[in-house]
Structures are given as C-alpha cells and as structure tokens.
Write a protein that holds these residues in place. Structure first.
Motif, PDB file in Angstrom:
ATOM      1  N   LYS A  46      -0.390   8.990   7.336  1.00  0.00           N
ATOM      2  CA  LYS A  46      -1.076   9.766   6.296  1.00  0.00           C
ATOM      3  C   LYS A  46      -0.489  11.177   6.155  1.00  0.00           C
ATOM      4  O   LYS A  46      -0.203  11.641   5.059  1.00  0.00           O
ATOM      5  CB  LYS A  46      -2.546   9.838   6.691  1.00  0.00           C
ATOM      6  N   PHE A  50      -7.212   8.692  -6.601  1.00  0.00           N
ATOM      7  CA  PHE A  50      -7.564   8.236  -5.268  1.00  0.00           C
ATOM      8  C   PHE A  50      -6.313   7.737  -4.547  1.00  0.00           C
ATOM      9  O   PHE A  50      -5.563   6.926  -5.081  1.00  0.00           O
ATOM     10  CB  PHE A  50      -8.601   7.111  -5.375  1.00  0.00           C
ATOM     11  N   ASN A  76       1.633   1.928  -3.443  1.00  0.00           N
ATOM     12  CA  ASN A  76       0.472   2.458  -4.166  1.00  0.00           C
ATOM     13  C   ASN A  76       0.202   3.916  -3.800  1.00  0.00           C
ATOM     14  O   ASN A  76      -0.141   4.729  -4.657  1.00  0.00           O
ATOM     15  CB  ASN A  76      -0.775   1.615  -3.862  1.00  0.00           C
ATOM     16  N   VAL A  77       0.363   4.235  -2.516  1.00  0.00           N
ATOM     17  CA  VAL A  77       0.150   5.616  -2.067  1.00  0.00           C
ATOM     18  C   VAL A  77       1.188   6.536  -2.715  1.00  0.00           C
ATOM     19  O   VAL A  77       0.857   7.604  -3.229  1.00  0.00           O
ATOM     20  CB  VAL A  77       0.209   5.708  -0.525  1.00  0.00           C
ATOM     21  N   ALA A 125       0.281   7.030  -6.353  1.00  0.00           N
ATOM     22  CA  ALA A 125      -0.864   7.929  -6.526  1.00  0.00           C
ATOM     23  C   ALA A 125      -0.453   9.378  -6.271  1.00  0.00           C
ATOM     24  O   ALA A 125      -0.831  10.282  -7.018  1.00  0.00           O
ATOM     25  CB  ALA A 125      -2.002   7.516  -5.583  1.00  0.00           C
ATOM     26  N   THR A 148       0.117   3.137   6.174  1.00  0.00           N
ATOM     27  CA  THR A 148      -0.184   4.355   5.414  1.00  0.00           C
ATOM     28  C   THR A 148      -1.260   5.196   6.101  1.00  0.00           C
ATOM     29  O   THR A 148      -1.253   6.413   6.000  1.00  0.00           O
ATOM     30  CB  THR A 148      -0.636   4.020   3.981  1.00  0.00           C
ATOM     31  N   TRP A 149      -2.138   4.514   6.825  1.00  0.00           N
ATOM     32  CA  TRP A 149      -3.187   5.231   7.538  1.00  0.00           C
ATOM     33  C   TRP A 149      -2.576   6.047   8.672  1.00  0.00           C
ATOM     34  O   TRP A 149      -2.841   7.225   8.839  1.00  0.00           O
ATOM     35  CB  TRP A 149      -4.217   4.218   8.030  1.00  0.00           C
ATOM     36  N   PRO A 198      -4.930   5.610  -1.603  1.00  0.00           N
ATOM     37  CA  PRO A 198      -5.513   4.566  -0.754  1.00  0.00           C
ATOM     38  C   PRO A 198      -4.909   4.470   0.661  1.00  0.00           C
ATOM     39  O   PRO A 198      -4.507   3.392   1.100  1.00  0.00           O
ATOM     40  CB  PRO A 198      -5.222   3.286  -1.554  1.00  0.00           C
ATOM     41  N   TYR A 199      -4.871   5.606   1.362  1.00  0.00           N
ATOM     42  CA  TYR A 199      -4.293   5.610   2.714  1.00  0.00           C
ATOM     43  C   TYR A 199      -4.891   4.531   3.622  1.00  0.00           C
ATOM     44  O   TYR A 199      -4.194   3.901   4.398  1.00  0.00           O
ATOM     45  CB  TYR A 199      -4.535   6.960   3.396  1.00  0.00           C
ATOM     46  N   ARG A 200      -6.209   4.355   3.514  1.00  0.00           N
ATOM     47  CA  ARG A 200      -6.906   3.484   4.472  1.00  0.00           C
ATOM     48  C   ARG A 200      -6.699   2.001   4.202  1.00  0.00           C
ATOM     49  O   ARG A 200      -7.156   1.160   4.967  1.00  0.00           O
ATOM     50  CB  ARG A 200      -8.404   3.802   4.476  1.00  0.00           C
ATOM     51  N   ASP A 201      -6.013   1.663   3.104  1.00  0.00           N
ATOM     52  CA  ASP A 201      -5.828   0.248   2.780  1.00  0.00           C
ATOM     53  C   ASP A 201      -4.828  -0.471   3.667  1.00  0.00           C
ATOM     54  O   ASP A 201      -4.732  -1.690   3.642  1.00  0.00           O
ATOM     55  CB  ASP A 201      -5.380   0.088   1.313  1.00  0.00           C
ATOM     56  N   THR A 214       0.834  -1.207   0.000  1.00  0.00           N
ATOM     57  CA  THR A 214       0.000   0.000   0.000  1.00  0.00           C
ATOM     58  C   THR A 214       0.868   1.256   0.000  1.00  0.00           C
ATOM     59  O   THR A 214       0.540   2.232  -0.672  1.00  0.00           O
ATOM     60  CB  THR A 214      -0.953  -0.007   1.215  1.00  0.00           C
TER      61      THR A 214
END
Ligand code: ADP
Ligand code: MG
Length: 370
Positions: A320, A307, A284-285, A288, A316-317, A309-312, A281
């Motif tokens: 953030k 988009f 991916n973050v 993005a 990453t959450w 995807p922080y919450r994935d 993730t």
C-alpha cells in the motif's frame, strides 16, 4: 510529492522467437519506445487505435536487445540509473520500492535478480548498501541495522521463502499495525552484516521458489516475489539521538498475461485460477491512483471520490505504501522485441504509461529521541 518513475526494458530475441523467424518490432530512442503493428499496411494514420506505430515516452527506455548495439543498456547501467536512486532514498530515510512488470519470459527476474556473473538490481542494491554503510561507519557518523525478508504470494497466500522447514512457512497472515501499516505476521526477518550474508539468503530463497516450481504448474509465472530490506540508521542530530527506518521492497511480479482473461488462450482459460487476483487488483489500484492524480492536476480533487481498492488483494495491501503513499517507487516494465508478442507487449506499454501518472508522498521516517 514524487511521481512513480517508469522504465521500459526490451530483451534480446529468444530461441523460440528466432526459430519462428519473428520480426523485431520495438525501437527506442532517448526516452521514447516505439512499437509497430506489422500486420497493418504501411501508411495508415489518423485513427489512433489503428496506427501502425505507437510511441510512448517513459523516464527511461532501455534497449537491451543486442549487446553489440552501441545503445545497449547493461545491468550495470540499470543499477546506475535506478539502483543508486533507491540507495540514496534509503540513506535519506525514505521508503523505496521497485516493481518488475511484464509477461512471462520478458526479463523480470533477469532485471531484478540477474544471472550468475551478470547480477541484477537486487544483488547490486544490497552490495551498494553495504559498501555505503562501510563508508559512513568509517567516518563514525552513524550506526546501522539491516534485516531482510523474502516472501512469495501464490494464490493469495503468503509463503516465507527464508523460514526453516520446521516452522510455519505457508499461508501467513497479513495484518495491519496502527502506525507502521500492513505487515506479514510471523514472517522471518534475518539480520545481515555484510553482502555475503544477503547472498546466502537470496540463494536459499531463490531455490525455495524454483523447488516449488517443479512440483506445481509454473509457480514462478503465477507468483509474486517480494524481497524486503529493513534498514535502520541511528545517528546524533544536534546532540539528540535520532533514528530513521526505511523499507525497501523489491518486487518480481507474476507474468502480466495473468492479469487479463481476454488475452488468455483457450487452453489457459480452462486451467482454472489463471486470473491472478493480486495482479488484477494492482492494475485497478494503479488506474484509481492515476485518476486521482489527474483530478488533482485538474483541481477536481474534491468533486469526485475515487476509491483505491488496496484491500482487494494481498499484494496491493502489503505494498500500500509503495503505491500512492509514503515511498519512492520505480516500475520497470519488461518486454519482448518480437511481433508474435505484439498484444502482450502493447498492453505492458499501456500499463506502464498509466503508472507514470501516480503521485506518491514520500516522507522521511524519522523517530527522534529514541
Ligand atoms: P521473466 O522473469 O519475466 O519470466 P526471465 O527474466 O526469466 O523472464 O527472462 C527469460 C530469459 O531471457 C532468461 O533466460 C533471461 O536470462 C533472458 N533475458 C531476459 N532479459 C534479458 C536481457 N535484458 N538480456 C539478456 N538476456 C535476458
Ligand atoms: Mg521470472
């Protein structure tokens, strides 16, 4: 607006690489890092995917492969370039974050924690913080409060590395505060008055990490460790009391070989759970955010919705703010100099290259009239 700063650091050949008579394939000059694919014959150019040498430019290219070389970059130098920046940000009231990214054994923990007598960024930043606090306090300009916490993310679960045995340490929940953003519920925070206090906590946390590692399959290569400093300054600004709060995250990521199934060998693929969700993730973050920044640079921001995807994932959450948000962020990519790691090293260099494009929006965290 501030770009994520990116540094690449190459370590010395290790025992195994020397025993295998591995070839040295990394060169550095100024900000440039060059990697050579010695399997390709010399003289092929044109098709960039097959070029024998590839050149990348970063904010810093750190040659730490040979301490006898005149270009050798020491722990002290890494701190002077990057650590002092983190301290400056903290005293100005900004959040800061340093990530170490790279394959297992490439020097992430060496760069972040270091060895006894050869300390890395985290101890040096903490030492610097207290020496600066002493300076400012002597002048009587402000008062300070410093708290640290230390956690590990393993299999998407948060574990407190500083909590005493009797209380809950495993599987802490990540929640979101409406104003302050994501945080870990019940994570222990420790008030520290001087560097000795921090050192004790760091040592205890590191032991907790390694103790777990002997019982399970190489936990430290699969887990992310986050050392966080919460730093509050109170001062008077034009006779008004004013407080700034900075969060400094210092992150030792899981081995980057866990990010990509295609890079895993047959044995590792069969292990199960070898793909690290937080690491995938994070990639991916970063992608993005890099796309977003590119669009903004090309004035396309409104045409495309990207988009993030922080919450994935938990990592990453929690981080953030450090990724495309309110933070001054540094990524240090660590690499091996040996041809036998060509694939992983090239993928690390590309990952680091992508991270250069991220634009953050750091702001001073000021709370007037507290
Ligand atoms: P990682 O945390 O990425 O798995 P480590 O930091 O544990 O890797 O490094 C692996 C080994 O290489 C350790 O013994 C470490 O002391 C050594 N090492 C790593 N980077 C350097 C460096 N720049 N100079 C000297 N030794 C290093
Ligand atoms: Mg490590």
């Amino acid at each position: 607006m501030a770009s994520v700063k990116v540094a690449v650091r190459v370590r010395p050949m290790n025992r195994r690489e020397k025993d295998l008579e591995a070839k040295f394939i990394i060169e550095m000059e100024g900000k440039k890092t060059t990697i050579t694919n010695i399997k390709l014959p010399d003289g092929i150019t044109g098709d960039s995917s097959r070029d024998r040498t590839k050149v990348f430019t970063y904010d810093f290219s750190y040659f730490s492969a040979d301490c006898k070389n005149s270009n050798y970059v020491s722990q002290e130098r890494v701190f002077r370039d990057l650590g002092t920046d983190v301290l400056k940000s903290a005293f100005e009231g900004y959040n800061a974050c340093v990530f170490a990214y790279g394959q297992t054994g490439s020097g992430k923990s060496y760069t972040m924690m270091g060895n006894t007598g050869d300390s890395g960024l985290i101890p040096r930043i903490c030492e610097g913080l207290f020496s600066k606090i002493a300076d400012v306090t002597r002048k009587g300009d402000a008062s300070f409060r410093t708290e640290v916490s230390y956690l590990e993310i393993y299999n998407e679960r948060v574990r407190d590395l500083l909590r005493r045995k009797s209380s809950k340490t495993f599987n802490l929940r990540v929640r979101e505060h409406p104003k302050e953003g994501p945080y870990v519920e019940d994570l222990s925070k420790h008030l520290v008055q001087n560097y000795r206090d921090v050192e004790e906590l760091m040592d205890a946390g590191n032991i907790n990490r390694t103790t777990a590692a002997t019982g399970m399959n190489d936990v430290s290569s699969r887990s992310h460790a986050i050392f966080t400093i919460n730093f509050t300054q109170a001062k008077f600004d034009a006779e008004m009391p004013c407080e700034t709060v900075s969060k400094i995250h210092l992150v030792d990521l899981a081995g980057s070989e866990r990010a990509d199934a295609t890079g895993a060998t047959g044995v590792r693929l069969k292990e199960g759970g070898n793909i690290n969700k937080s690491l995938v993730t994070l990639g991916n973050v970063i992608s993005a955010l890099a796309d977003l920044s590119q669009d903004a640079a090309n004035h396309l921001a409104k045409k495309k919705q990207v988009f993030v995807p922080y919450r994935d994932s938990v990592l990453t959450w929690l981080l953030k703010d450090s990724l495309g948000g309110n933070s001054k962020t540094i990524m240090i990519a660590t690499i091996s100099p040996a041809d036998i790691n060509y694939g992983e090293t090239l993928s690390t260099l590309r990952y680091a290259n992508r991270a250069k494009n991220i634009i953050n929006k750091p702001t001073i965290n000021e709370d007037a009239n507290v």
